[in-house]
Design an enzyme around this catalytic site. Structure first.
Site, PDB file in Angstrom:
ATOM      1  N   ASP A 135       0.807  -1.228   0.000  1.00 58.14           N
ATOM      2  CA  ASP A 135       0.000   0.000   0.000  1.00 58.14           C
ATOM      3  C   ASP A 135       0.840   1.279   0.000  1.00 58.14           C
ATOM      4  O   ASP A 135       0.430   2.305   0.545  1.00 58.14           O
ATOM      5  CB  ASP A 135      -0.975   0.023   1.205  1.00 58.14           C
ATOM      6  CG  ASP A 135      -1.754  -1.264   1.320  1.00 58.14           C
ATOM      7  OD1 ASP A 135      -2.266  -1.710   0.288  1.00 58.14           O
ATOM      8  OD2 ASP A 135      -1.839  -1.826   2.435  1.00 58.14           O
ATOM      9  N   LYS A 185       2.204   2.263  -5.167  1.00 61.81           N
ATOM     10  CA  LYS A 185       2.953   1.826  -6.365  1.00 61.81           C
ATOM     11  C   LYS A 185       2.150   2.045  -7.645  1.00 61.81           C
ATOM     12  O   LYS A 185       2.703   2.443  -8.661  1.00 61.81           O
ATOM     13  CB  LYS A 185       3.306   0.328  -6.257  1.00 61.81           C
ATOM     14  CG  LYS A 185       4.200   0.000  -5.078  1.00 61.81           C
ATOM     15  CD  LYS A 185       4.425  -1.488  -4.954  1.00 61.81           C
ATOM     16  CE  LYS A 185       3.214  -2.261  -4.444  1.00 61.81           C
ATOM     17  NZ  LYS A 185       2.826  -2.017  -3.057  1.00 61.81           N
ATOM     18  N   GLY A 211      -4.146  -4.372  -4.362  1.00 55.46           N
ATOM     19  CA  GLY A 211      -5.145  -3.378  -4.753  1.00 55.46           C
ATOM     20  C   GLY A 211      -4.396  -2.119  -5.132  1.00 55.46           C
ATOM     21  O   GLY A 211      -4.000  -1.357  -4.268  1.00 55.46           O
ATOM     22  N   HIS A 212      -4.146  -1.939  -6.424  1.00 52.51           N
ATOM     23  CA  HIS A 212      -3.373  -0.775  -6.873  1.00 52.51           C
ATOM     24  C   HIS A 212      -4.336   0.332  -7.293  1.00 52.51           C
ATOM     25  O   HIS A 212      -5.061   0.198  -8.276  1.00 52.51           O
ATOM     26  CB  HIS A 212      -2.423  -1.173  -8.004  1.00 52.51           C
ATOM     27  CG  HIS A 212      -1.333  -2.094  -7.532  1.00 52.51           C
ATOM     28  ND1 HIS A 212      -0.420  -2.680  -8.361  1.00 52.51           N
ATOM     29  CD2 HIS A 212      -1.014  -2.508  -6.279  1.00 52.51           C
ATOM     30  CE1 HIS A 212       0.420  -3.423  -7.632  1.00 52.51           C
ATOM     31  NE2 HIS A 212       0.061  -3.336  -6.369  1.00 52.51           N
ATOM     32  N   GLN A 261       2.315  -5.874  -3.141  1.00 49.08           N
ATOM     33  CA  GLN A 261       2.632  -5.954  -1.712  1.00 49.08           C
ATOM     34  C   GLN A 261       3.950  -5.198  -1.434  1.00 49.08           C
ATOM     35  O   GLN A 261       4.269  -4.284  -2.163  1.00 49.08           O
ATOM     36  CB  GLN A 261       2.703  -7.398  -1.217  1.00 49.08           C
ATOM     37  CG  GLN A 261       1.363  -8.125  -1.174  1.00 49.08           C
ATOM     38  CD  GLN A 261       0.951  -8.719  -2.498  1.00 49.08           C
ATOM     39  OE1 GLN A 261       1.765  -9.342  -3.168  1.00 49.08           O
ATOM     40  NE2 GLN A 261      -0.279  -8.529  -2.886  1.00 49.08           N
TER      41      GLN A 261
HETATM   42  P1  IMP Z   1      -2.538 -12.901   1.699  1.00 47.42           P
HETATM   43  O1  IMP Z   1      -1.420 -12.670   0.751  1.00 47.42           O
HETATM   44  O2  IMP Z   1      -3.859 -12.432   1.185  1.00 47.42           O
HETATM   45  O3  IMP Z   1      -2.590 -14.302   2.236  1.00 47.42           O
HETATM   46  O4  IMP Z   1      -2.250 -12.005   3.005  1.00 47.42           O
HETATM   47  C1  IMP Z   1      -1.098 -12.181   3.789  1.00 47.42           C
HETATM   48  C2  IMP Z   1      -0.724 -10.878   4.482  1.00 47.42           C
HETATM   49  O5  IMP Z   1      -0.302  -9.932   3.511  1.00 47.42           O
HETATM   50  C3  IMP Z   1      -1.878 -10.213   5.222  1.00 47.42           C
HETATM   51  O6  IMP Z   1      -1.372  -9.525   6.365  1.00 47.42           O
HETATM   52  C4  IMP Z   1      -2.421  -9.203   4.234  1.00 47.42           C
HETATM   53  O7  IMP Z   1      -3.074  -8.133   4.860  1.00 47.42           O
HETATM   54  C5  IMP Z   1      -1.119  -8.768   3.572  1.00 47.42           C
HETATM   55  N1  IMP Z   1      -1.315  -8.313   2.206  1.00 47.42           N
HETATM   56  C6  IMP Z   1      -1.540  -9.078   1.113  1.00 47.42           C
HETATM   57  N2  IMP Z   1      -1.648  -8.301   0.022  1.00 47.42           N
HETATM   58  C7  IMP Z   1      -1.482  -7.040   0.417  1.00 47.42           C
HETATM   59  C8  IMP Z   1      -1.444  -5.776  -0.272  1.00 47.42           C
HETATM   60  O8  IMP Z   1      -1.570  -5.680  -1.498  1.00 47.42           O
HETATM   61  N3  IMP Z   1      -1.228  -4.674   0.509  1.00 47.42           N
HETATM   62  C9  IMP Z   1      -1.030  -4.766   1.846  1.00 47.42           C
HETATM   63  N4  IMP Z   1      -1.038  -5.907   2.523  1.00 47.42           N
HETATM   64  C10 IMP Z   1      -1.261  -7.044   1.820  1.00 47.42           C
END
Ligand code: IMP
Length: 422
Positions: A13, A16, A40-41, A223
């Site tokens: 977040d 990017k 979520g971009h 991420q």
């Molecule tokens: P998962 O990848 O959905 O299994 O989530 C694993 C961890 O990564 C969790 O703490 C999510 O909140 C975090 N996470 C996954 N994708 C994002 C992102 O795009 N932005 C911020 N945190 C993320």
């Protein structure tokens, strides 16, 4: 021409999407190399907010090709919905979008497993976005997965049902979770037909032959470094390599093709989901950061945890990624703070002081900080570095001195053009 990269240096977040969208015009192709619809971009295009989950953020630039690389995991339902949402704004989307045949498919049962296993973890839950990301990558490394290139194989349906059956067996160990498999499966097969109309290619050949022809490529990370499966705050991480190394495995290009690594960091820190966060502020200052920064997840809507910029963590990310240029985003969120702090070190539970990330971040007793005077004014009318308030310059200088990397991009607001390039 080489490959440049845009990567998040914190917990995701960092903004990017906006930077990729801004720079995309300068590149022949923008390529996503890892992650999936957990990302979520957010882009603001002509005053309209658009959140991309799987599509690369270069899709709104009419001269740019876009690739969803082999390292990405694709949920056909999310992808076809996303395409439907933006298609009217991008009539030539289908011509400019390519998908690697080697990208893995997220099945409905992957989401079901994500839900059931997170639930079963109780207090130890990761805080997953529940998009099926972890279970899909598990099937990839477990050599069970289905890939985009499998869709047109005769055995596709039977392979699907065989994998689904394995998942149903696996799910028996968990308490029942609310999931309508029949409904989701129907949507999944309908969406498979839709995404089968897209151009699926042997992307590693496509990309390398473009590079031979001197095309320029921008690799788009999802991420952030602290969510990397190897170097993040394990186990509270995502399931892919979010760092620069992930570009090679997620696109099929060699390390010596990478030129610039543009690291994106917010002027403060945020995190969604569980896990250690040394500079987290659980007081009204944290609340003010959340409010001013509108820090709510773009994929899940969850409130983000907020804290000061952490220079120990930032130096680590710069090191791991070989960052060559820094981009600081959301500086405007700090406009109305009298005092701003930066974390410069940690005191561990055994009272040892350190400026390195310990193996377990939970062993940090408290952080040490450097206070800086706030600028307490809007930045929106300022278009060049010379006219920035001296306090902003000091803030940026501290980052440069501590990381030894120049800040070459400053984002002063959400809009496409609220950017300064130094
Ligand atoms: P998962 O990848 O959905 O299994 O989530 C694993 C961890 O990564 C969790 O703490 C999510 O909140 C975090 N996470 C996954 N994708 C994002 C992102 O795009 N932005 C911020 N945190 C993320």
């Amino acid at each position: 021409m080489p490959v440049d990269a845009i990567l998040g240096l914190q917990w995701g977040d960092e903004g990017k999407g906006k930077i990729v969208d801004y720079l995309a015009d300068q590149y022949h192709a923008v390529c996503r190399f890892q992650g999936g619809p957990n990302a979520g971009h957010t882009l603001w295009i002509q005053g309209k907010k658009i959140v991309l989950h799987t599509l690369p953020s270069g899709i709104f630039r009419s001269n740019t090709l876009n690739l969803i690389g082999n390292g990405v995991v694709i949920d056909p339902i999310t992808l076809s919905k996303e395409i439907d949402t933006v298609h009217s704004d991008i009539p030539d989307l289908i011509d400019r979008l390519f998908i690697s045949r080697k990208a893995h498919l997220i099945l409905p049962t992957h989401r079901w497993i994500d839900l059931a296993s997170e639930h079963a973890k109780g207090k130890q839950k990761i805080g997953s976005t529940l998009r099926g990301i972890g279970p899909c990558y598990m099937d990839k490394t477990g050599r069970n997965g289905l890939r985009i290139g499998d869709i047109n194989q005769n055995s596709f349906r039977s392979d699907y049902f065989a994998l689904k059956e394995k998942h149903l067996q696996f799910l028996k160990q968990f308490p029942q979770a609310d999931f309508n498999i029949e409904e989701e499966e129907q949507k999944w097969f309908d969406s498979i037909e839709k995404i089968n109309q897209l151009q699926s290619i042997n992307a590693e050949y496509w990309l390398n032959s473009m590079l031979v022809k001197n095309a320029s490529v921008l690799a788009e990370g999802a991420q952030g470094t602290m969510l990397d499966v190897d170097f993040g705050t394990y186990p509270y991480v995502t399931s892919s390599n979010t760092i620069a190394a992930g570009i090679c495995t997620g696109l099929g290009i060699a390390p010596n093709k990478i030129r610039k690594v543009i690291g994106i960091a917010k002027a403060y820190c945020t995190r969604v989901g569980s896990g250690p966060f040394p500079s987290e502020l659980l007081d009204e200052t944290g609340e003010k950061l959340r409010k001013e920064g509108n820090e709510f997840g773009s994929t899940t809507g969850r409130p983000r945890r907020c804290g000061w910029l952490d220079l120990v963590q930032l130096r680590y990310s710069v090191m791991i990624n070989g960052v060559t240029d820094l981009c600081i985003t959301k500086i405007d969120v700090l406009n109305h703070f009298e005092e701003i702090k930066m974390v410069n070190g940690y005191v561990l539970n055994n009272n040892e002081q350190t400026n390195e990330l310990p193996f377990h971040l939970e062993t940090i007793k408290h952080v040490t900080t450097t206070p800086l005077k706030g600028w307490q004014q809007e930045l929106s009318n300022i278009t060049d570095k010379e006219h920035l308030p001296s306090e902003v310059k000091s803030f940026l200088n501290s980052i440069q001195t501590n990381t030894t990397i120049p800040v070459s991009i400053l984002s002063t607001g959400p809009g496409r053009d609220e950017l300064m390039i130094f």
